[in-house]
Write a protein that holds these residues in place. Structure first.
Motif, short mmCIF file in Angstrom:
data_model
loop_
_atom_site.label_atom_id
_atom_site.label_comp_id
_atom_site.label_asym_id
_atom_site.label_seq_id
_atom_site.Cartn_x
_atom_site.Cartn_y
_atom_site.Cartn_z
N THR A 54 205.48 102.38 -4.03
CA THR A 54 204.82 103.67 -3.81
C THR A 54 203.41 103.47 -3.30
O THR A 54 202.84 102.38 -3.41
CB THR A 54 204.75 104.46 -5.14
OG1 THR A 54 203.92 103.72 -6.05
CG2 THR A 54 206.13 104.68 -5.74
N VAL A 55 202.85 104.53 -2.75
CA VAL A 55 201.47 104.49 -2.27
C VAL A 55 200.54 104.18 -3.44
O VAL A 55 199.59 103.42 -3.29
CB VAL A 55 201.09 105.83 -1.61
CG1 VAL A 55 199.62 105.89 -1.29
CG2 VAL A 55 201.92 106.06 -0.35
N HIS A 56 200.83 104.71 -4.61
CA HIS A 56 200.00 104.46 -5.79
C HIS A 56 199.99 102.97 -6.15
O HIS A 56 198.94 102.39 -6.41
CB HIS A 56 200.51 105.28 -6.98
CG HIS A 56 199.79 104.97 -8.26
ND1 HIS A 56 198.50 105.37 -8.50
CD2 HIS A 56 200.18 104.26 -9.34
CE1 HIS A 56 198.13 104.93 -9.69
NE2 HIS A 56 199.13 104.26 -10.22
N ARG A 57 201.16 102.33 -6.14
CA ARG A 57 201.24 100.90 -6.46
C ARG A 57 200.52 100.06 -5.40
O ARG A 57 199.87 99.07 -5.72
CB ARG A 57 202.69 100.46 -6.59
CG ARG A 57 203.35 101.03 -7.85
CD ARG A 57 204.77 100.60 -7.98
NE ARG A 57 204.82 99.22 -8.44
CZ ARG A 57 205.94 98.54 -8.58
NH1 ARG A 57 207.09 99.09 -8.29
NH2 ARG A 57 205.91 97.30 -8.99
N LEU A 58 200.65 100.48 -4.16
CA LEU A 58 199.97 99.78 -3.07
C LEU A 58 198.45 99.85 -3.25
O LEU A 58 197.75 98.85 -3.19
CB LEU A 58 200.39 100.35 -1.72
CG LEU A 58 199.80 99.73 -0.47
CD1 LEU A 58 200.22 98.27 -0.35
CD2 LEU A 58 200.23 100.51 0.75
N ARG A 59 197.96 101.04 -3.51
CA ARG A 59 196.51 101.23 -3.72
C ARG A 59 196.02 100.45 -4.94
O ARG A 59 194.94 99.85 -4.90
CB ARG A 59 196.19 102.71 -3.87
CG ARG A 59 196.27 103.48 -2.59
CD ARG A 59 195.88 104.92 -2.80
NE ARG A 59 196.07 105.67 -1.57
CZ ARG A 59 196.31 106.96 -1.53
NH1 ARG A 59 196.39 107.67 -2.66
NH2 ARG A 59 196.49 107.57 -0.38
N ALA A 60 196.80 100.48 -6.01
CA ALA A 60 196.40 99.77 -7.23
C ALA A 60 196.31 98.27 -6.97
O ALA A 60 195.37 97.60 -7.43
CB ALA A 60 197.40 100.06 -8.36
N HIS A 61 197.28 97.73 -6.24
CA HIS A 61 197.24 96.30 -5.93
C HIS A 61 196.03 95.97 -5.07
O HIS A 61 195.33 94.99 -5.32
CB HIS A 61 198.53 95.86 -5.23
CG HIS A 61 198.54 94.40 -4.91
ND1 HIS A 61 198.99 93.45 -5.80
CD2 HIS A 61 198.13 93.73 -3.81
CE1 HIS A 61 198.86 92.25 -5.25
NE2 HIS A 61 198.34 92.39 -4.03
N LEU A 62 195.78 96.78 -4.05
CA LEU A 62 194.64 96.53 -3.17
C LEU A 62 193.31 96.61 -3.93
O LEU A 62 192.38 95.87 -3.63
CB LEU A 62 194.64 97.50 -1.99
CG LEU A 62 195.71 97.24 -0.94
CD1 LEU A 62 195.72 98.37 0.09
CD2 LEU A 62 195.50 95.90 -0.26
N ALA A 63 193.25 97.48 -4.92
CA ALA A 63 192.03 97.60 -5.72
C ALA A 63 191.75 96.31 -6.50
O ALA A 63 190.59 95.95 -6.71
CB ALA A 63 192.14 98.77 -6.68
N ASP A 64 192.82 95.61 -6.87
CA ASP A 64 192.68 94.39 -7.68
C ASP A 64 192.76 93.08 -6.89
O ASP A 64 192.44 92.03 -7.43
CB ASP A 64 193.78 94.36 -8.76
CG ASP A 64 193.58 95.43 -9.81
OD1 ASP A 64 192.43 95.89 -9.99
OD2 ASP A 64 194.58 95.81 -10.45
N CYS A 65 193.22 93.13 -5.65
CA CYS A 65 193.49 91.89 -4.92
C CYS A 65 192.62 91.76 -3.67
O CYS A 65 192.91 92.36 -2.63
CB CYS A 65 194.97 91.81 -4.54
SG CYS A 65 195.42 90.25 -3.75
N ARG A 66 191.59 90.96 -3.79
CA ARG A 66 190.67 90.75 -2.67
C ARG A 66 191.38 90.12 -1.47
O ARG A 66 191.10 90.46 -0.32
CB ARG A 66 189.52 89.87 -3.12
CG ARG A 66 188.49 89.61 -2.03
CD ARG A 66 187.48 88.62 -2.49
NE ARG A 66 188.18 87.36 -2.73
CZ ARG A 66 187.63 86.28 -3.22
NH1 ARG A 66 186.37 86.27 -3.54
NH2 ARG A 66 188.33 85.19 -3.40
#
Length: 96
Positions: free
Chosen positions: A24-36
């Motif tokens: 989902t878009v939410h999971r994608l955003r959450a991963h990007l927030a945590d993964c430089r």
């Protein structure tokens, strides 16, 4: 979430395609927030795509445009799948 799956989704999004099933878009955003590393990868593929679009608008016989694109591409290192399956990618995420 595996970085390789996220990068597949980012590539699909850049191409105007749907993300892989279950992402989902939410999971994608959450991963990007945590993964430089994935944020950096996304910035690199966006820069590469922008350079390709600009180059496509240049006449084929314009050597200056070709040289400029090649110079830009040399500064961008995009290597999807560079981490062998089962190895740890940057950011502590398991690849593969």
């Amino acid at each position: 979430m595996l970085c390789t799956r996220i990068r597949t989704a980012l590539s699909a999004r850049l191409d105007g395609e749907e993300p892989p099933p279950g992402l989902t878009v939410h999971r994608l955003r959450a991963h990007l927030a945590d993964c430089r590393d994935c944020r950096r990868w996304e910035a690199q593929i966006r820069a590469l795509a922008t350079g390709a679009v600009r180059a496509a608008g240049q006449p084929e016989d314009d050597p200056a445009a070709a040289d400029a694109l090649l110079a830009r591409l040399r500064t961008v290192s995009v290597r999807p799948g560079a981490v062998p399956p089962g190895e740890v990618a940057g950011g502590g995420k398991r690849a593969g």
